[in-house]
Design an enzyme around this catalytic site. Sequence first.
Site, short mmCIF file in Angstrom:
data_model
loop_
_atom_site.label_atom_id
_atom_site.label_comp_id
_atom_site.label_asym_id
_atom_site.label_seq_id
_atom_site.Cartn_x
_atom_site.Cartn_y
_atom_site.Cartn_z
CE LYS A 1 64.04 -7.36 63.24
NZ LYS A 1 65.38 -7.74 62.77
CB ALA A 2 63.72 -12.41 70.59
#
Length: 306
Positions: free
Chosen positions: A159-160
């Site tokens: 989850k960047a």
Amino acid sequence: MSFDESSKVWKNGSLITWNEATIHMASHVVHYGSSIFEGIRCYKNKSGSAIFRLRDHTDRFFNSAKIYRMPIPFTRDAVNDACREVVRVNRYDAAYIRPVAYRGYGQLGVNPSACPVEVAVLTWKWGAYLGKEALEKGVDVRVSSWNRFASNTAPTLAKAGSNYMNSQLIKMEAAMDGYVEGIALTPEGTLSEGSGENLFLVLKGKIYTPDICSAILPGITRDTVMTLAAGLGYEVVEQPLPREMLYIADEVFFTGTAAEITPIRSVDKIEIGAGKRGPVTRAIQEALFGIIAGDQDDAFGWLDYI
């Protein structure tokens, strides 16, 4: 969504005021998008205030950091405690919690190794992400012209923050065309997910969802729905799914921490089922919200009380 500028933010182990929670313009994250984050909800119920699946979110937070070779200078327990602390110190009974880790001020260049990893946790009040009435009436969406990432280009299991540049394009395109949300396809043309939500379809009594090789983020709410659906007696199938299954499905819905479980009433102006929330979607919503409200037993230990 509303920000309380008198609230406190946890940053690198200390509580600071909202307006002090700033970074230098030469921070690596500003120039190269080097951040990972989580979105977590705290709910008020009859027994108090509880954070939903806090430890699972923190595990994904650390997994995202590991994928990006970003060593978090705090333990999982410290991050969990920080999430509880910001809710407690701000006296929120319900809130959205945002832990974030990013590469800070050090030097500029693509290689981030010389830049420190900083960690913050902030919180605010956030209602229904896709609209107050959407949980029952559903939303109108379109298939986006933008694809999700091809395999081995960007790690979708992380989850960047940088991944959400793609999400912004999907969301803005949908909004400009009069839709609430967009659905992205994989480079192969199969279903992936929304700009910030996982996707489920119901067809002839079975529940389908794109598998993790379909360029999706493995959502915590996605896992919650799969667990609850199995407990309700539904068969849940994870596999690549063709786009046209959207149009012939009996029900379609989004899942996510922000979106919770939101039915989709039309895709590309094609009505889905009866054009409103269907019985399977409603049953899963009731199971989830029953646990969150404290009306049903939290058999899975998902609620972490403040």
